[in-house]
Design a protein around this motif. Structure first.
Motif, PDB file in Angstrom:
ATOM      1  N   ALA A 239     -23.429  46.656 153.469  1.00  0.00           N
ATOM      2  CA  ALA A 239     -23.784  46.854 154.870  1.00  0.00           C
ATOM      3  C   ALA A 239     -22.535  47.284 155.636  1.00  0.00           C
ATOM      4  N   ASN A 240     -22.539  47.059 156.923  1.00  0.00           N
ATOM      5  CA  ASN A 240     -21.439  47.468 157.795  1.00  0.00           C
ATOM      6  C   ASN A 240     -20.351  46.401 157.768  1.00  0.00           C
ATOM      7  N   THR A 241     -19.368  46.589 156.911  1.00  0.00           N
ATOM      8  CA  THR A 241     -18.347  45.554 156.729  1.00  0.00           C
ATOM      9  C   THR A 241     -17.479  45.361 157.968  1.00  0.00           C
ATOM     10  N   ASP A 242     -17.434  46.363 158.859  1.00  0.00           N
ATOM     11  CA  ASP A 242     -16.620  46.245 160.071  1.00  0.00           C
ATOM     12  C   ASP A 242     -17.118  45.123 160.985  1.00  0.00           C
ATOM     13  N   ILE A 243     -18.404  44.889 160.977  1.00  0.00           N
ATOM     14  CA  ILE A 243     -18.973  43.892 161.891  1.00  0.00           C
ATOM     15  C   ILE A 243     -19.502  42.662 161.165  1.00  0.00           C
ATOM     16  N   ALA A 244     -19.486  42.700 159.834  1.00  0.00           N
ATOM     17  CA  ALA A 244     -20.072  41.599 159.063  1.00  0.00           C
ATOM     18  C   ALA A 244     -19.411  40.265 159.380  1.00  0.00           C
ATOM     19  N   VAL A 292     -19.620  33.750 172.104  1.00  0.00           N
ATOM     20  CA  VAL A 292     -18.308  34.369 172.275  1.00  0.00           C
ATOM     21  C   VAL A 292     -18.238  35.720 171.575  1.00  0.00           C
ATOM     22  N   ILE A 293     -19.097  35.922 170.575  1.00  0.00           N
ATOM     23  CA  ILE A 293     -19.111  37.202 169.861  1.00  0.00           C
ATOM     24  C   ILE A 293     -19.520  38.339 170.794  1.00  0.00           C
ATOM     25  N   GLY A 294     -20.265  38.003 171.840  1.00  0.00           N
ATOM     26  CA  GLY A 294     -20.635  39.022 172.816  1.00  0.00           C
ATOM     27  C   GLY A 294     -19.432  39.712 173.436  1.00  0.00           C
ATOM     28  N   ASN A 295     -18.289  39.035 173.439  1.00  0.00           N
ATOM     29  CA  ASN A 295     -17.062  39.629 173.986  1.00  0.00           C
ATOM     30  C   ASN A 295     -16.524  40.756 173.109  1.00  0.00           C
ATOM     31  N   TYR A 296     -17.036  40.833 171.877  1.00  0.00           N
ATOM     32  CA  TYR A 296     -16.555  41.850 170.941  1.00  0.00           C
ATOM     33  C   TYR A 296     -17.574  42.970 170.753  1.00  0.00           C
ATOM     34  N   ARG A 297     -18.431  43.141 171.731  1.00  0.00           N
ATOM     35  CA  ARG A 297     -19.470  44.167 171.628  1.00  0.00           C
ATOM     36  C   ARG A 297     -18.869  45.555 171.418  1.00  0.00           C
ATOM     37  N   SER A 298     -17.719  45.809 172.005  1.00  0.00           N
ATOM     38  CA  SER A 298     -17.083  47.125 171.844  1.00  0.00           C
ATOM     39  C   SER A 298     -16.779  47.423 170.382  1.00  0.00           C
ATOM     40  N   HIS A 299     -16.504  46.379 169.594  1.00  0.00           N
ATOM     41  CA  HIS A 299     -16.244  46.579 168.168  1.00  0.00           C
ATOM     42  C   HIS A 299     -17.505  47.077 167.462  1.00  0.00           C
ATOM     43  N   PHE A 300     -18.640  46.565 167.878  1.00  0.00           N
ATOM     44  CA  PHE A 300     -19.907  47.006 167.301  1.00  0.00           C
ATOM     45  C   PHE A 300     -20.194  48.458 167.678  1.00  0.00           C
ATOM     46  N   LEU A 301     -19.892  48.810 168.905  1.00  0.00           N
ATOM     47  CA  LEU A 301     -20.198  50.154 169.390  1.00  0.00           C
ATOM     48  C   LEU A 301     -19.315  51.221 168.750  1.00  0.00           C
ATOM     49  N   GLN A 302     -18.179  50.827 168.209  1.00  0.00           N
ATOM     50  CA  GLN A 302     -17.273  51.796 167.595  1.00  0.00           C
ATOM     51  C   GLN A 302     -17.813  52.347 166.281  1.00  0.00           C
ATOM     52  N   SER A 303     -18.732  51.625 165.677  1.00  0.00           N
ATOM     53  CA  SER A 303     -19.284  52.050 164.392  1.00  0.00           C
ATOM     54  C   SER A 303     -20.597  52.804 164.594  1.00  0.00           C
ATOM     55  N   ASP A 304     -20.855  53.750 163.706  1.00  0.00           N
ATOM     56  CA  ASP A 304     -22.143  54.455 163.700  1.00  0.00           C
ATOM     57  C   ASP A 304     -22.976  54.081 162.480  1.00  0.00           C
ATOM     58  N   ASN A 305     -22.560  53.040 161.795  1.00  0.00           N
ATOM     59  CA  ASN A 305     -23.223  52.653 160.555  1.00  0.00           C
ATOM     60  C   ASN A 305     -24.382  51.694 160.843  1.00  0.00           C
ATOM     61  N   TYR A 306     -25.370  52.205 161.571  1.00  0.00           N
ATOM     62  CA  TYR A 306     -26.565  51.431 161.899  1.00  0.00           C
ATOM     63  C   TYR A 306     -27.797  52.277 161.604  1.00  0.00           C
ATOM     64  N   ILE A 307     -28.885  51.612 161.329  1.00  0.00           N
ATOM     65  CA  ILE A 307     -30.131  52.334 161.081  1.00  0.00           C
ATOM     66  C   ILE A 307     -30.686  52.888 162.387  1.00  0.00           C
ATOM     67  N   MET A 308     -30.511  52.141 163.477  1.00  0.00           N
ATOM     68  CA  MET A 308     -31.024  52.579 164.784  1.00  0.00           C
ATOM     69  C   MET A 308     -29.862  52.768 165.761  1.00  0.00           C
ATOM     70  N   ASN A 309     -29.070  53.797 165.517  1.00  0.00           N
ATOM     71  CA  ASN A 309     -27.950  54.091 166.414  1.00  0.00           C
ATOM     72  C   ASN A 309     -28.412  54.414 167.831  1.00  0.00           C
ATOM     73  N   GLU A 310     -29.662  54.823 167.943  1.00  0.00           N
ATOM     74  CA  GLU A 310     -30.181  55.206 169.261  1.00  0.00           C
ATOM     75  C   GLU A 310     -30.258  54.032 170.232  1.00  0.00           C
ATOM     76  N   LEU A 311     -30.081  52.813 169.736  1.00  0.00           N
ATOM     77  CA  LEU A 311     -30.114  51.643 170.618  1.00  0.00           C
ATOM     78  C   LEU A 311     -28.818  51.456 171.403  1.00  0.00           C
ATOM     79  N   MET A 365     -26.497  43.633 169.332  1.00  0.00           N
ATOM     80  CA  MET A 365     -25.189  43.850 169.953  1.00  0.00           C
ATOM     81  C   MET A 365     -25.028  45.271 170.489  1.00  0.00           C
ATOM     82  N   LEU A 366     -25.881  46.185 170.066  1.00  0.00           N
ATOM     83  CA  LEU A 366     -25.786  47.571 170.535  1.00  0.00           C
ATOM     84  C   LEU A 366     -26.426  47.758 171.904  1.00  0.00           C
TER      85      LEU A 366
END
Length: 373
Positions: A239-244, A292-311, A365-366
């Motif tokens: 999966a997306n190891t950046d956010i795992a 507290v993970i909500g504070n790192y939402r920008s980290h999630f947004l940096q990746s495009d490795n999602y099935i529904m990037n449109e979210l 998170m997206l």
């Protein structure tokens, strides 16, 4: 049939009980156990080499792993009971389906497996099982496809071994001896075929195949983790190891009591109705945003490795989001919720729970905000 192998190992009891909890039938269990023996060297050699440098110690550790499930007795070799062509054909067909049909690579088997007519390779007497290949016409390399192939492979081998009246210990020892015979003849080819299977195992089967090394070097983690958590960790690998790491941290807080490895009472995967568990997972995984993970939402947004990037940065209702997750599970992963509830084995249910949790938390998170319904 006389069994002169030593069956009284602690790990064997532990592993057999795990297979029972998984809900696999006898044929599936025997196929899994055979491949546990046949793959234990291919799967674990690199990890042993990374842990130890002394050659004698390396051989001792591999010897320990091999004998963890059963200790072969030289007076009896269950491999002698087996005509190997059916198993070799299953291995050849599995590799053909993955490499040629699902991935689209040509001539990979011929490239790595000996073709010398004077040498007996693992597939020299094998043939491709056409009834298997028909099941994967126009299929893609997806978790759904590989999991289906995993089950066909293990059940086919298990049916053959059961017909020979081999017990679980004999199946395991036969797997070891099967590997040892052919790796002596064609080391590179035998390991290539094994690793193709290992690399394409779905999370539940990959988890089970790693039990020997986890039991040996990480016993506390293995014993304290629920099988759901172990499956989730092996799902992360593809999966997306950046956010795992964020999703895994939230998983500890959500599913386990504070500072323990005990599941919270609301997560009774064995006894609670499956539909309720699935609904709870979606409802609670969405709330990762409120931690507290909500504070790192920008980290999630940096990746495009999602099935529904449109979210990304969308404002939608919770109902719309949940409908999207259901569509993702049922169409991308081809896990129909009704089948999950009514027909899946316990292990497959846990695998679905792990995927559902990950995909819900990651995609939640997206979203920029959840609007009122």
């Amino acid at each position: 049939m006389e069994n002169t192998t030593n069956t009284d190992t602690v790990f064997k009891t532990y592993f057999d009980q795990t297979l029972e909890r998984c809900g696999w039938n006898d044929e599936m269990q025997k196929g899994i156990i055979f491949f546990l023996g046949a793959s234990i060297i291919s799967l674990n050699t690199d990890q042993i080499l990374s842990r130890f440098k002394d050659e004698i110690r390396i051989q001792e550790e591999l010897h320990h792993l091999i004998r963890l499930y059963a200790k072969p007795n030289e007076a009896y070799d269950p491999f002698n009971e087996i005509e190997t062509t059916p198993i070799s054909s299953a291995i050849l067909t599995y590799n053909h389906i993955v490499l040629h049909q699902l991935i689209g690579k040509e001539n990979q088997i011929e490239k790595f497996v000996k073709q010398n007519p004077d040498a007996t390779s693992i597939v020299s007497d094998a043939s491709i099982l056409e009834d298997w290949t028909k099941e994967f016409v126009n299929a893609k390399y997806t978790l759904s496809a590989t999991h289906k192939l995993n089950k066909m492979f293990f059940e086919y081998i298990g049916q053959y071994l059961k017909a020979l009246q081999l017990d679980n210990t004999q199946c395991y020892v036969a797997g070891i001896n099967f590997y040892q015979k052919y790796q002596t003849i064609d080391f590179e080819g035998t390991n290539f075929l094994n690793l193709t299977i290992i690399d394409s195992l779905s999370p539940i089967f990959k988890t089970l195949m790693h039990y020997p090394i986890l039991y040996t070097y990480h016993p506390q983690e293995l014993n304290s983790n629920h099988l759901f958590s172990s499956i989730l960790q092996f799902f992360y690998m593809n999966a997306n190891t950046d956010i795992a790491k964020y999703i895994h941290n939230y998983h500890h807080n959500l599913f386990y009591k504070p500072n323990t490895r005990n599941l919270r009472k609301e997560w009774n995967f064995e006894k609670e109705k499956r539909g309720i568990i699935l609904s709870q997972i979606v409802h609670n995984a969405i709330n990762i945003r409120k931690t507290v993970i909500g504070n790192y939402r920008s980290h999630f947004l940096q990746s495009d490795n999602y099935i529904m990037n449109e979210l990304k940065d969308q404002a939608i209702t919770r109902d719309e989001f949940k409908a999207g997750i259901t569509h993702l599970i049922e169409n991308f992963y081809e896990m129909k919720i009704e089948d999950v509830i009514e027909n899946y084995t316990h292990a497959e249910f846990l695998q679905t729970c792990a995927i559902l949790y990950y995909e819900t938390a990651a995609h939640a998170m997206l979203v920029k905000e959840f609007k009122s319904n």
